[in-house]
Design a protein around this motif. Sequence first.
Motif, mmCIF file in Angstrom:
data_model
loop_
_atom_site.group_PDB
_atom_site.id
_atom_site.type_symbol
_atom_site.label_atom_id
_atom_site.label_comp_id
_atom_site.label_asym_id
_atom_site.label_seq_id
_atom_site.Cartn_x
_atom_site.Cartn_y
_atom_site.Cartn_z
ATOM 1 N N ARG A 87 0.818 -1.282 -0.075
ATOM 2 C CA ARG A 87 0.214 -0.270 0.183
ATOM 3 C C ARG A 87 0.878 1.223 0.310
ATOM 4 N N GLN A 88 1.768 1.344 0.969
ATOM 5 C CA GLN A 88 2.849 2.520 0.938
ATOM 6 C C GLN A 88 3.419 2.777 -0.340
ATOM 7 N N GLN A 89 3.970 1.627 -0.936
ATOM 8 C CA GLN A 89 4.675 1.865 -2.234
ATOM 9 C C GLN A 89 3.818 2.015 -3.381
ATOM 10 N N GLN A 90 2.797 1.563 -3.396
ATOM 11 C CA GLN A 90 1.989 2.132 -4.560
ATOM 12 C C GLN A 90 1.343 3.500 -4.135
ATOM 13 N N GLN A 91 1.143 3.663 -3.140
ATOM 14 C CA GLN A 91 0.554 5.196 -3.015
ATOM 15 C C GLN A 91 1.757 6.248 -3.233
ATOM 16 N N ALA A 92 2.937 5.730 -2.947
ATOM 17 C CA ALA A 92 3.992 6.787 -3.166
ATOM 18 C C ALA A 92 4.665 6.756 -4.497
ATOM 19 N N MET A 93 4.272 5.562 -5.273
ATOM 20 C CA MET A 93 4.721 5.581 -6.699
ATOM 21 C C MET A 93 3.628 6.350 -7.685
ATOM 22 N N ALA B 170 11.530 -9.355 11.364
ATOM 23 C CA ALA B 170 11.595 -9.032 10.132
ATOM 24 C C ALA B 170 10.573 -7.530 9.775
ATOM 25 N N CYS B 171 9.369 -7.699 10.886
ATOM 26 C CA CYS B 171 8.470 -6.755 10.853
ATOM 27 C C CYS B 171 8.991 -5.389 11.399
ATOM 28 N N VAL B 172 10.011 -5.493 12.208
ATOM 29 C CA VAL B 172 10.758 -4.448 12.973
ATOM 30 C C VAL B 172 11.321 -3.643 11.772
ATOM 31 N N PHE B 173 11.887 -4.176 10.869
ATOM 32 C CA PHE B 173 12.660 -3.505 9.768
ATOM 33 C C PHE B 173 11.686 -3.023 8.476
ATOM 34 N N ALA B 174 10.707 -4.078 8.394
ATOM 35 C CA ALA B 174 9.865 -3.864 7.176
ATOM 36 C C ALA B 174 8.966 -2.554 7.311
ATOM 37 N N VAL B 175 8.255 -2.679 8.448
ATOM 38 C CA VAL B 175 7.378 -1.570 8.615
ATOM 39 C C VAL B 175 7.991 -0.127 8.574
ATOM 40 N N PRO B 176 8.751 0.175 9.664
ATOM 41 C CA PRO B 176 9.300 1.403 9.445
ATOM 42 C C PRO B 176 10.276 1.910 8.206
ATOM 43 N N ALA B 177 10.863 0.924 7.281
ATOM 44 C CA ALA B 177 11.361 1.193 6.144
ATOM 45 C C ALA B 177 10.349 1.498 5.112
ATOM 46 N N SER B 178 9.271 0.823 5.217
ATOM 47 C CA SER B 178 7.946 1.005 4.235
ATOM 48 C C SER B 178 7.718 2.584 4.299
ATOM 49 N N ALA B 179 7.601 2.919 5.693
ATOM 50 C CA ALA B 179 7.119 4.241 6.243
ATOM 51 C C ALA B 179 7.933 5.265 5.721
ATOM 52 N N THR B 180 9.143 5.067 5.924
ATOM 53 C CA THR B 180 9.911 6.121 5.701
ATOM 54 C C THR B 180 10.585 6.394 4.104
ATOM 55 N N PHE B 181 10.711 4.998 3.533
ATOM 56 C CA PHE B 181 11.375 5.202 2.249
ATOM 57 C C PHE B 181 10.224 4.778 1.223
ATOM 58 N N ALA B 182 9.122 5.016 1.504
ATOM 59 C CA ALA B 182 7.925 4.650 0.492
ATOM 60 C C ALA B 182 8.197 5.322 -0.968
ATOM 61 N N GLY B 183 8.135 4.234 -2.004
ATOM 62 C CA GLY B 183 8.587 4.801 -3.331
ATOM 63 C C GLY B 183 9.673 4.544 -3.798
ATOM 64 N N SER B 184 10.768 4.279 -2.714
ATOM 65 C CA SER B 184 12.124 4.038 -3.199
ATOM 66 C C SER B 184 12.341 2.756 -3.899
ATOM 67 N N THR B 185 13.211 2.876 -4.784
ATOM 68 C CA THR B 185 13.666 1.556 -5.660
ATOM 69 C C THR B 185 14.190 0.292 -4.837
ATOM 70 N N PHE B 186 15.169 0.934 -3.834
ATOM 71 C CA PHE B 186 15.513 -0.309 -3.109
ATOM 72 C C PHE B 186 14.609 -1.054 -1.898
ATOM 73 N N ILE C 68 12.767 -5.819 1.208
ATOM 74 C CA ILE C 68 11.690 -6.665 1.576
ATOM 75 C C ILE C 68 11.856 -8.097 1.004
ATOM 76 N N VAL C 69 12.470 -8.289 -0.042
ATOM 77 C CA VAL C 69 12.809 -9.724 -0.494
ATOM 78 C C VAL C 69 14.028 -10.131 0.505
ATOM 79 N N ILE C 70 14.871 -9.464 0.637
ATOM 80 C CA ILE C 70 16.189 -9.782 1.465
ATOM 81 C C ILE C 70 15.334 -10.253 2.935
ATOM 82 N N LEU C 71 14.464 -9.698 3.459
ATOM 83 C CA LEU C 71 13.907 -10.123 4.685
ATOM 84 C C LEU C 71 13.214 -11.368 4.623
#
Length: 152
Positions: free
Chosen positions: A39-45, A95-111, A116-119
Amino acid sequence: VLDGQAARVLRVKSKFGATFDQLADLTCFGIGPAIFFVRQQQQAMGADAPWSMQILTCLAGYMYLACSVFRIARELIVHSGDRPLYFVGIPTNLACVFAVPASATFAGSTFLPFLIVILSGMMVMPYHIPKGLWIVTVTETAVTGACQKRSD
């Protein structure tokens, strides 16, 4: 955390409790973060994002979800509902501890989809990781921290 601590103090253990705890972990730390990331990624893109990035986002979100389900199913099958003193792969809540803050902070980022795949891969890796993650020691009856190991 508190339910596990209460069970240790009361010395109460059941297969239902262990299984229900895993189901709660899947819901909170597997399904929720996967949906939040997509959701965050699609909204930011936005709607005009390249189709390759949209597909990569959906695949990464699905992979996180699938790996969460696989990890928890493996725990339930391999350990028959028992709770050993180690994790196989990183736990979903870590994994959630890293995935959720990264999704909120870096939404729309290419990396972000790659993170998420690495986690996701780390959740299903076949390595034993001690509960307490080398920070605290977890036994059947107690959880002790490094500060409690001082000698007088």
